[in-house]
Each structure stands twice: as structure tokens, then as C-alpha cells.
Design a protein around this motif. Structure first.
Motif, PDB file in Angstrom:
ATOM      1  N   GLN A  69      -4.248   5.137   1.620  1.00  0.00           N
ATOM      2  CA  GLN A  69      -4.966   5.489   2.844  1.00  0.00           C
ATOM      3  C   GLN A  69      -5.996   4.434   3.229  1.00  0.00           C
ATOM      4  N   ARG A  70      -6.589   3.794   2.234  1.00  0.00           N
ATOM      5  CA  ARG A  70      -7.668   2.840   2.495  1.00  0.00           C
ATOM      6  C   ARG A  70      -7.201   1.398   2.559  1.00  0.00           C
ATOM      7  N   ALA A  71      -6.046   1.106   1.991  1.00  0.00           N
ATOM      8  CA  ALA A  71      -5.581  -0.277   1.918  1.00  0.00           C
ATOM      9  C   ALA A  71      -5.221  -0.809   3.305  1.00  0.00           C
ATOM     10  N   PRO A  72      -5.467  -2.066   3.556  1.00  0.00           N
ATOM     11  CA  PRO A  72      -5.044  -2.663   4.835  1.00  0.00           C
ATOM     12  C   PRO A  72      -3.541  -2.844   4.872  1.00  0.00           C
ATOM     13  N   ALA A  73      -3.033  -3.267   6.000  1.00  0.00           N
ATOM     14  CA  ALA A  73      -1.596  -3.522   6.135  1.00  0.00           C
ATOM     15  C   ALA A  73      -1.161  -4.567   5.108  1.00  0.00           C
ATOM     16  N   PHE A  74      -0.021  -4.278   4.471  1.00  0.00           N
ATOM     17  CA  PHE A  74       0.416  -5.141   3.374  1.00  0.00           C
ATOM     18  C   PHE A  74       0.716  -6.556   3.853  1.00  0.00           C
ATOM     19  N   GLU A  75       0.251  -7.509   3.078  1.00  0.00           N
ATOM     20  CA  GLU A  75       0.611  -8.905   3.283  1.00  0.00           C
ATOM     21  C   GLU A  75       0.529  -9.617   1.942  1.00  0.00           C
ATOM     22  N   PHE A  76       1.445 -10.505   1.725  1.00  0.00           N
ATOM     23  CA  PHE A  76       1.520 -11.205   0.439  1.00  0.00           C
ATOM     24  C   PHE A  76       0.529 -12.354   0.455  1.00  0.00           C
ATOM     25  N   SER A  77      -0.726 -12.025   0.088  1.00  0.00           N
ATOM     26  CA  SER A  77      -1.770 -13.038   0.109  1.00  0.00           C
ATOM     27  C   SER A  77      -2.832 -12.714  -0.930  1.00  0.00           C
ATOM     28  N   ARG A  78      -3.594 -13.719  -1.273  1.00  0.00           N
ATOM     29  CA  ARG A  78      -4.673 -13.537  -2.251  1.00  0.00           C
ATOM     30  C   ARG A  78      -5.773 -12.652  -1.678  1.00  0.00           C
ATOM     31  N   GLN A  79      -6.041 -12.792  -0.376  1.00  0.00           N
ATOM     32  CA  GLN A  79      -7.070 -11.980   0.261  1.00  0.00           C
ATOM     33  C   GLN A  79      -6.721 -10.497   0.214  1.00  0.00           C
ATOM     34  N   TYR A  80      -5.444 -10.178   0.418  1.00  0.00           N
ATOM     35  CA  TYR A  80      -5.010  -8.785   0.369  1.00  0.00           C
ATOM     36  C   TYR A  80      -5.238  -8.205  -1.027  1.00  0.00           C
ATOM     37  N   LEU A  81      -4.875  -8.954  -2.065  1.00  0.00           N
ATOM     38  CA  LEU A  81      -5.062  -8.483  -3.432  1.00  0.00           C
ATOM     39  C   LEU A  81      -6.548  -8.303  -3.760  1.00  0.00           C
ATOM     40  N   GLN A  82      -7.378  -9.205  -3.263  1.00  0.00           N
ATOM     41  CA  GLN A  82      -8.810  -9.085  -3.498  1.00  0.00           C
ATOM     42  C   GLN A  82      -9.369  -7.812  -2.866  1.00  0.00           C
ATOM     43  N   GLN A  83      -8.864  -7.490  -1.673  1.00  0.00           N
ATOM     44  CA  GLN A  83      -9.300  -6.259  -1.015  1.00  0.00           C
ATOM     45  C   GLN A  83      -8.865  -5.027  -1.799  1.00  0.00           C
ATOM     46  N   ILE A  84      -7.648  -5.070  -2.348  1.00  0.00           N
ATOM     47  CA  ILE A  84      -7.155  -3.949  -3.157  1.00  0.00           C
ATOM     48  C   ILE A  84      -8.016  -3.784  -4.410  1.00  0.00           C
ATOM     49  N   PHE A  85      -8.346  -4.900  -5.067  1.00  0.00           N
ATOM     50  CA  PHE A  85      -9.129  -4.847  -6.298  1.00  0.00           C
ATOM     51  C   PHE A  85     -10.537  -4.294  -6.072  1.00  0.00           C
ATOM     52  N   LEU A  86     -11.049  -4.423  -4.853  1.00  0.00           N
ATOM     53  CA  LEU A  86     -12.390  -3.941  -4.560  1.00  0.00           C
ATOM     54  C   LEU A  86     -12.437  -2.460  -4.210  1.00  0.00           C
ATOM     55  N   GLU A  87     -11.275  -1.856  -4.002  1.00  0.00           N
ATOM     56  CA  GLU A  87     -11.236  -0.437  -3.655  1.00  0.00           C
ATOM     57  C   GLU A  87     -11.508   0.427  -4.890  1.00  0.00           C
ATOM     58  N   ASP A  88     -12.376   1.423  -4.730  1.00  0.00           N
ATOM     59  CA  ASP A  88     -12.704   2.311  -5.844  1.00  0.00           C
ATOM     60  C   ASP A  88     -11.482   3.051  -6.370  1.00  0.00           C
ATOM     61  N   SER A  89     -10.552   3.370  -5.475  1.00  0.00           N
ATOM     62  CA  SER A  89      -9.338   4.082  -5.901  1.00  0.00           C
ATOM     63  C   SER A  89      -8.512   3.236  -6.867  1.00  0.00           C
ATOM     64  N   PHE A  90      -8.483   1.937  -6.634  1.00  0.00           N
ATOM     65  CA  PHE A  90      -7.767   1.048  -7.566  1.00  0.00           C
ATOM     66  C   PHE A  90      -8.466   1.024  -8.924  1.00  0.00           C
ATOM     67  N   HIS A  91      -9.780   1.050  -8.911  1.00  0.00           N
ATOM     68  CA  HIS A  91     -10.533   1.052 -10.172  1.00  0.00           C
ATOM     69  C   HIS A  91     -10.125   2.243 -11.042  1.00  0.00           C
ATOM     70  N   TYR A  92     -10.023   3.421 -10.416  1.00  0.00           N
ATOM     71  CA  TYR A  92      -9.712   4.613 -11.203  1.00  0.00           C
ATOM     72  C   TYR A  92      -8.229   4.738 -11.528  1.00  0.00           C
ATOM     73  N   LEU A  93      -7.409   4.050 -10.787  1.00  0.00           N
ATOM     74  CA  LEU A  93      -6.007   3.933 -11.201  1.00  0.00           C
ATOM     75  C   LEU A  93      -5.934   3.124 -12.489  1.00  0.00           C
ATOM     76  N   LEU A  94      -6.715   2.065 -12.550  1.00  0.00           N
ATOM     77  CA  LEU A  94      -6.804   1.250 -13.760  1.00  0.00           C
ATOM     78  C   LEU A  94      -7.392   2.055 -14.912  1.00  0.00           C
ATOM     79  N   TYR A  95      -8.391   2.867 -14.615  1.00  0.00           N
ATOM     80  CA  TYR A  95      -9.030   3.708 -15.620  1.00  0.00           C
ATOM     81  C   TYR A  95      -8.019   4.671 -16.249  1.00  0.00           C
ATOM     82  N   CYS A  96      -7.205   5.302 -15.407  1.00  0.00           N
ATOM     83  CA  CYS A  96      -6.205   6.243 -15.919  1.00  0.00           C
ATOM     84  C   CYS A  96      -5.183   5.545 -16.799  1.00  0.00           C
ATOM     85  N   PHE A  97      -4.746   4.372 -16.385  1.00  0.00           N
ATOM     86  CA  PHE A  97      -3.783   3.610 -17.191  1.00  0.00           C
ATOM     87  C   PHE A  97      -4.399   3.187 -18.526  1.00  0.00           C
TER      88      PHE A  97
END
Length: 251
Positions: A69-97
Motif C-alpha cells: 500500500q505504501r510502496a511507490p510504483a515498481f521500478e528496477f532501480s537503486r532509489q526504489y529499493l532505498q525507498q522500500i528499505f525505509l518503510e516501517d512495514s519492510f522493517h517488520y517483515l525483516l523482523y518476522c523473518f
């Protein structure tokens, strides 16, 4: 002179209220199930590894949905991955894993269960008009109480996540867990420290640093302990990135 009376608008039925919020309802059910499994795991004589793994899996699904819901439109770029890594939801996905493959710890499910409690109460409050009056009153009081305690809840979550790291390190020395769990949780803490919306991990680290510096400066502190504290603080400080943060948000 003709008089007219207006019929008060009836609140929507519970079915209608839920159907209008399909995505929110799905997240509510996932969070409620996660909260139930977390409580069932913590309660003595009931909890077992099944509830532990289900709680983490359910919150992982919640994190994926929130991230989509929060992620921007997908694009294969370093900037896109950086934005994903900064999302709190990604942090807790990592936490669960990080903890799905680790030995069960009651503290592990505390952060996710508290987030589930906050979100569940807010969702029920949003549809309270479709619920019985007695339940409406209870939900308003519960939500008000949780909102008033939100800062304390965020602090408990942050300190729990930090304290878990030395616990799993010591457990690994004792033959439990794996190095992969340690590395994954370290990366999680680094991302939480960099969180744009929730400053409490950084605040908790600063408070712990002040506390240990005060202990080291005490005249009765042995020199060997003072040196260990000083070196430990210096080592952790070198690992901490520069960060700017704003208003806290629940993942």
C-alpha cells in the motif's frame, strides 16, 4: 403552516460497514488473529511453538500488505529499493523473518502484538456506530486509553527490540539460534534507527547510552567495568548512522 420532521439517518449495518472497508477489514482480521496467537503463546500452560510461528507469519502478511500500500510504483532501480528499505512495514517483515527460524522467546511477539492491539482498537472505533451501544462505549474508552498511553507503548516496543539483540547473541553462544538470525536482527535495528516516522528506537538507544555513561562515571564502578562500558558505547556509536526523523507512525 405545515410541519415536517426529518428521520434521523440510521447508522450502517455491521455488514455494510465492513464491506465498505474491505482492505481495512482484511488487515483487522489478520491483526486480530496475530494478537490472539501472541497472547496464546505468552499465556502459561497454553502457549506453544505453533502459536509463536503463526503470530510471526500473520504479522509478516500484514507487513507485506502494508508495504504494497505504501510502496511507490515498481521500478528496477537503486532509489526504489532505498525507498522500500525505509518503510516501517519492510522493517517488520525483516523482523518476522529473523525470528521465524529462531528459538521461541516470549519477548519476540510483544512488539507485534502491541502494534496489533493499537490498530485493532482504532479499526473497531472507526466502525463503532455499527456496533451495540455498550460495545461502543467500551471501544471509545479503550481507544482513548491506548492513545493516551501510545508514547509509553512505543517506548516499550523500542526497548524490547533492542534488548532482544543481546539475548539472541548470548543464546547463540549457548548453542541456540544462528548467526543468520543475529545478522538479520542487527539489520532490523539499523533500519529502525533510520526510521523516518518512528524516532523511538533512536531515543531508546540514546537513553541507554546516558544510563550506561552514568553507571561508568559512578565512583563505585570498577575500572574493568568502566572500560568495558566505554568501549562498548564507542563501538555501538561507530555503527549508528546519522538520522533525521519526524512524526511517529504505527507500521
Amino acid at each position: 403552516m405545515a410541519t415536517s420532521s426529518e428521520t434521523p439517518e440510521q447508522p450502517p449495518s455491521l455488514k455494510d460497514a465492513l464491506s465498505r472497508r474491505k482492505k481495512e477489514t482484511a488487515l483487522f482480521l489478520l491483526r486480530f488473529a496475530c494478537l490472539f496467537c501472541s497472547i496464546a503463546f505468552i499465556v502459561p500452560f497454553i502457549g506453544n511453538n505453533w502459536f509463536y510461528s503463526r503470530a510471526l507469519l500473520l504479522y509478516a502478511v500484514v507487513s507485506v500488505v502494508r508495504l504494497s500500500q505504501r510502496a511507490p510504483a515498481f521500478e528496477f532501480s537503486r532509489q526504489y529499493l532505498q525507498q522500500i528499505f525505509l518503510e516501517d512495514s519492510f522493517h517488520y517483515l525483516l523482523y518476522c523473518f529473523a525470528f521465524l527460524g529462531n528459538f521461541p522467546l516470549p519477548f519476540t511477539v510483544l512488539p507485534i502484538s502491541l502494534y496489533c492491539l493499537l490498530h485493532t482498537a482504532n479499526f473497531l472505533k472507526s466502525i463503532r456506530e455499527s456496533l451495540p451501544y455498550t460495545l461502543q462505549t467500551f471501544l471509545v474508552r479503550l481507544s482513548t486509553g491506548l492513545d493516551g498511553a501510545s508514547i509509553s507503548i512505543f517506548r516499550v516496543i523500542a526497548f524490547t527490540e533492542i534488548i532482544l539483540f543481546p539475548i539472541i547473541v548470548v543464546a547463540r553462544i549457548g548453542g541456540l539460534g544462528s548467526v543468520f538470525n543475529i545478522l538479520l536482527h542487527y539489520q532490523f535495528l539499523t533500519l529502525r534507527y533510520l526510521s523516518r516516522r518512528n524516532p523511538y528506537t533512536k531515543v531508546a538507544f540514546n537513553e541507554l547510552r546516558l544510563k550506561f555513561e552514568s553507571m561508568a562515571a559512578h565512583p563505585s564502578c570498577p575500572s574493568i567495568v568502566r572500560k568495558a562500558i566505554t568501549r562498548g558505547i564507542a563501538f555501538i556509536s561507530r555503527l549508528s548512522p546519522a538520522v533525521a526523523y519526524s512524526t511517529p507512525e504505527r507500521p
